[in-house]
Design a protein around this motif. Structure first.
Motif, short mmCIF file in Angstrom:
data_model
loop_
_atom_site.label_atom_id
_atom_site.label_comp_id
_atom_site.label_asym_id
_atom_site.label_seq_id
_atom_site.Cartn_x
_atom_site.Cartn_y
_atom_site.Cartn_z
N GLU A 6 41.58 137.67 130.79
CA GLU A 6 40.31 137.34 131.42
C GLU A 6 39.32 136.81 130.40
O GLU A 6 38.62 135.82 130.64
N LEU A 7 39.27 137.46 129.24
CA LEU A 7 38.34 137.01 128.21
C LEU A 7 38.79 135.66 127.62
O LEU A 7 37.95 134.85 127.21
N ALA A 8 40.11 135.41 127.60
CA ALA A 8 40.62 134.13 127.10
C ALA A 8 40.15 132.98 127.98
O ALA A 8 39.85 131.88 127.48
N ASP A 9 40.08 133.20 129.28
CA ASP A 9 39.57 132.15 130.17
C ASP A 9 38.12 131.82 129.82
O ASP A 9 37.72 130.66 129.78
N ARG A 10 37.33 132.87 129.53
CA ARG A 10 35.92 132.65 129.17
C ARG A 10 35.81 131.90 127.85
O ARG A 10 34.96 131.01 127.69
N LEU A 11 36.65 132.26 126.89
CA LEU A 11 36.59 131.60 125.58
C LEU A 11 37.04 130.15 125.68
O LEU A 11 36.47 129.27 125.02
N LEU A 12 38.05 129.87 126.50
CA LEU A 12 38.46 128.48 126.68
C LEU A 12 37.35 127.67 127.33
O LEU A 12 37.12 126.51 126.97
N GLU A 13 36.62 128.28 128.25
CA GLU A 13 35.48 127.59 128.85
C GLU A 13 34.42 127.27 127.79
O GLU A 13 33.82 126.19 127.81
N LEU A 14 34.21 128.20 126.83
CA LEU A 14 33.26 127.93 125.75
C LEU A 14 33.77 126.80 124.86
O LEU A 14 32.99 125.97 124.38
N CYS A 15 35.08 126.75 124.64
CA CYS A 15 35.65 125.65 123.86
C CYS A 15 35.38 124.31 124.54
O CYS A 15 35.04 123.31 123.87
N ILE A 16 35.51 124.27 125.86
CA ILE A 16 35.27 123.03 126.61
C ILE A 16 33.80 122.64 126.51
O ILE A 16 33.46 121.46 126.31
N GLU A 17 32.91 123.61 126.63
CA GLU A 17 31.48 123.34 126.49
C GLU A 17 31.15 122.82 125.10
O GLU A 17 30.33 121.91 124.93
N THR A 18 31.80 123.39 124.09
CA THR A 18 31.57 122.96 122.71
C THR A 18 32.10 121.55 122.49
O THR A 18 31.43 120.70 121.89
N ALA A 19 33.32 121.29 122.97
CA ALA A 19 33.92 119.97 122.83
C ALA A 19 33.11 118.90 123.54
O ALA A 19 33.13 117.73 123.15
N SER A 20 32.36 119.31 124.56
CA SER A 20 31.54 118.37 125.33
C SER A 20 30.15 118.19 124.75
O SER A 20 29.36 117.39 125.27
N GLY A 21 29.82 118.96 123.72
CA GLY A 21 28.50 118.85 123.11
C GLY A 21 27.42 119.61 123.85
O GLY A 21 26.23 119.52 123.49
N ARG A 22 27.81 120.37 124.87
CA ARG A 22 26.82 121.13 125.64
C ARG A 22 26.51 122.48 124.99
O ARG A 22 25.47 123.07 125.27
N TYR A 23 27.43 122.97 124.16
CA TYR A 23 27.17 124.19 123.39
C TYR A 23 27.25 123.83 121.91
O TYR A 23 28.22 123.18 121.46
N ARG A 24 26.25 124.26 121.16
CA ARG A 24 26.21 123.97 119.73
C ARG A 24 26.57 125.24 118.96
O ARG A 24 25.84 126.22 118.99
N PRO A 25 27.70 125.24 118.27
CA PRO A 25 28.12 126.45 117.54
C PRO A 25 27.10 126.86 116.49
O PRO A 25 26.36 126.03 115.95
N ARG A 26 27.08 128.15 116.19
CA ARG A 26 26.15 128.67 115.19
C ARG A 26 26.36 127.97 113.84
O ARG A 26 25.41 127.69 113.12
N ALA A 27 27.61 127.71 113.48
CA ALA A 27 27.90 127.09 112.19
C ALA A 27 27.27 125.71 112.09
O ALA A 27 26.84 125.29 111.02
N VAL A 28 27.23 124.98 113.21
CA VAL A 28 26.60 123.66 113.22
C VAL A 28 25.08 123.80 113.13
O VAL A 28 24.42 123.09 112.37
N SER A 29 24.52 124.74 113.89
CA SER A 29 23.07 124.95 113.86
C SER A 29 22.59 125.34 112.46
O SER A 29 21.49 124.97 112.05
N LEU A 30 23.43 126.09 111.73
CA LEU A 30 23.07 126.54 110.38
C LEU A 30 23.52 125.57 109.29
O LEU A 30 23.37 125.86 108.11
N ALA A 31 24.06 124.42 109.70
CA ALA A 31 24.54 123.41 108.74
C ALA A 31 25.53 124.00 107.75
O ALA A 31 25.44 123.76 106.54
N GLN A 32 26.46 124.78 108.26
CA GLN A 32 27.51 125.37 107.41
C GLN A 32 28.65 124.37 107.33
O GLN A 32 29.61 124.44 108.11
N TYR A 33 28.56 123.44 106.41
CA TYR A 33 29.50 122.33 106.30
C TYR A 33 30.35 122.49 105.04
O TYR A 33 30.19 121.74 104.06
N ASP A 34 31.23 123.45 105.04
CA ASP A 34 32.02 123.79 103.84
C ASP A 34 33.25 122.88 103.72
O ASP A 34 33.95 122.63 104.69
N PHE A 35 33.53 122.45 102.47
CA PHE A 35 34.66 121.56 102.21
C PHE A 35 35.22 121.88 100.83
O PHE A 35 34.53 121.68 99.82
#
Length: 545
Positions: A507-536
């Protein structure tokens, strides 16, 4: 994958993960003298067991194997009483092949009816790939150009009014000079609304290393330049370094033979001045942003998603909640025609037989065995071993051997067939689950996942980590609610309800996959992006574990 956690007594106090296990996990702090019932057997704890740590279900003698997740995760080094804690003082790393639980061709795909026909809004590239982000990339061929990269970073941020550290800079001024009483000015209107920004890479390689290091760096950078989340790139070269422009051009051409992605190569030693170099670089960046801005998000099938999976700052709950949760998402994505990438070879030590049993054919299984053996030989040459992998934080929170850590870490790959095995810097080309040879170092591994084509990354953690990536959005999944609450500015999703037995993993996996779709669509901005955590961090092969 769909069960909830519960002990025989119905109390959410302890968990035996697999029927064959001879250790049990404490789900909360248990004082000495606590009675635990397991499979009808009553066990009295001989000492206090901290939550996330393990205790024995039977007495063990020196040399006896410690079994968890149904596999060998250690060997007793001294007598351990029934109901005693398993620690680094009485157990050492050990692995042993056994009859695998998996079997080729036996995978039962999860029910994904809820996601049939689902899409995400992505950036369609001329080569048929789809990005979950749209960035312009600026990269150096050698560390000598890092300063120029930083100059460009500051200049572009100022020109676009998109400084991610605006609030921190205001905080520093207030601490030094006192509050002016004036609010921080709001960010300017975005000049390029269809672009997610400019990403600037820096590194310590490109010169003074081996030829193979230079080739590997160019291949890695080519993976970033040709990534579906990248619209184009500006490449800075000094001129005299080992990693030559011709080398990276060849690497880019191998991935983009039709030259569909714009790439600009600039050489400082051939430039009239540093000012001229900076001017020309800025011109390519701003022209590139204008071109990238012409591409808009449009629907794409989930088969265009490739999710890399990573763990860092793991704890004793990671293998019980966050990792199997992520694995369940990967299984769902694979069932929908998408792809996953499981990396960190040192953290697959001890479960090789399970992964080999899941390989789609003998050639895939042989490649995995060969790469694992080669990695172990390279580690031995520098006096290292996979058994050295657990960090002090891992051990403190219940992961006392590499095999124990690996058995839980491998859960991130779910149960689907392994369709391909990639060496470091190789691109993913087959739909389904691939294994990628990387070290266990969080940033080196995450860097490699993006370099091989992952356009989204799920990163599990039990202790908390700020790791992100310059081109691929990274979602952080906490193994426990205490972490999700304490580091809410870093964590995107809480797997803690699994530990409390409040929700099934499926059940929780379905919710997390939905969050992945929202993120891939640009509708959800991950915390790492908001904090400019751009490690390389590129992997200097054979040195890191």
């Amino acid at each position: 994958m769909n069960q909830t956690i519960a002990s025989d007594s119905g109390q959410l106090d302890t968990l035996r993960v697999h029927a064959a296990d001879n250790v049990c996990v404490a789900l909360k702090d248990l004082p000495a003298g606590t009675d635990v019932t397991d499979s009808g057997q009553r066990i009295t704890l001989t000492e206090a067991i901290r939550h996330k740590h393990k205790f024995t279900l039977t007495a063990l003698e020196p040399g006896d194997t410690v079994i968890m997740y149904g596999v060998t995760v250690g060997r007793a080094t001294r007598p351990i009483a029934q109901g005693a804690a398993v620690t680094t003082e009485n157990v050492e790393h050990s692995t042993a092949s056994s009859t695998p639980q998996a079997k080729r061709g036996s995978w039962q795909a999860p029910d994904v009816a809820h996601f049939q026909g689902a899409t995400f809004d992505g950036y369609h590239r001329p080569d048929g790939k789809v990005g979950t982000a749209n960035v312009w990339l600026v990269v150096p061929l050698v560390f000598c150009e890092n300063r120029n990269i930083e100059v460009l970073r500051q200049c572009v941020a100022d020109a676009l009014g998109e400084d991610p550290f605006r609030e921190y800079k205001q905080l520093a001024r207030e601490l030094l000079h006192g509050s002016s009483g004036e609010p921080t000015p709001p960010p300017r209107e975005r000049l390029f609304p269809n672009v997610d920004g400019v990403r600037f890479l820096t590194h310590t390689l490109g010169c003074g290393g081996t030829d193979s290091d230079a080739q590997a760096l160019c291949q890695l950078l080519a993976g970033y330049i040709c990534h579906p989340n990248v619209a184009g790139a500006t490449v800075l070269s000094l001129g005299c370094q080992k990693a030559q422009i011709d080398m990276i051009k060849a690497a880019v051409q191998a991935r983009d033979p039709q030259g569909l992605r714009p790439v600009h190569y600039l050489e400082q030693q051939a430039s009239q001045s540093e000012t001229a170099l900076i001017r020309e670089s800025l011109t390519t960046i701003f022209d590139g942003l204008a071109t990238a801005n012409q591409v808009e998000r449009t629907p794409a099938p989930l088969s265009k998603l490739s999710i890399g999976v990573e763990c860092g700052g793991s704890d004793g709950f990671s293998g019980l909640s966050a990792n199997p949760l992520v694995g369940a998402v990967i299984d769902r994505l694979v069932a929908l025609g998408g792809s996953g990438i499981l990396s960190e070879f040192p953290e697959l030590c001890g479960v090789e037989h399970e992964l080999i049993a899941r390989c789609s054919d003998d050639s895939v299984a042989e490649r995995f065995s060969e790469l694992m053996a080669a990695y172990q030989r390279h580690a031995a040459l520098v006096g290292a071993d996979f058994s050295m992998n657990p960090s002090p934080g891992n051990i403190r929170d219940g992961l006392i051997t590499d095999a124990m850590k690996s058995a839980g870490a491998a859960k991130k790959g779910g149960d689907s067939p392994v369709v391909d095995v990639l060496d470091y810097i190789e691109p993913q080309t087959r739909a389904g689950l691939s294994l990628l040879c990387t070290p266990g170092n969080d940033v080196e591994s995450t860097t490699a996942l993006a370099g091989s084509g992952a356009n989204l990354i799920m990163f599990t953690t039990g202790l908390g980590t700020p790791t992100g990536n310059p081109v691929t959005p990274v979602l952080k999944i906490a193994s426990n609610t205490a972490l999700a609450t304490r580091m809410s500015d870093v964590i995107d999703f809480d797997a803690g309800p699994i530990i409390r037995g409040e929700v099934a993993i499926g059940e929780l996996a379905d919710r997390l996959l939905e969050l992945c779709i929202e993120t891939a669509s640009g509708r959800y901005r991950p915390r790492a992006v908001s904090l400019a955590q751009y490690d390389f961090i590129p992997w200097k092969r054979g040195v890191s574990l």
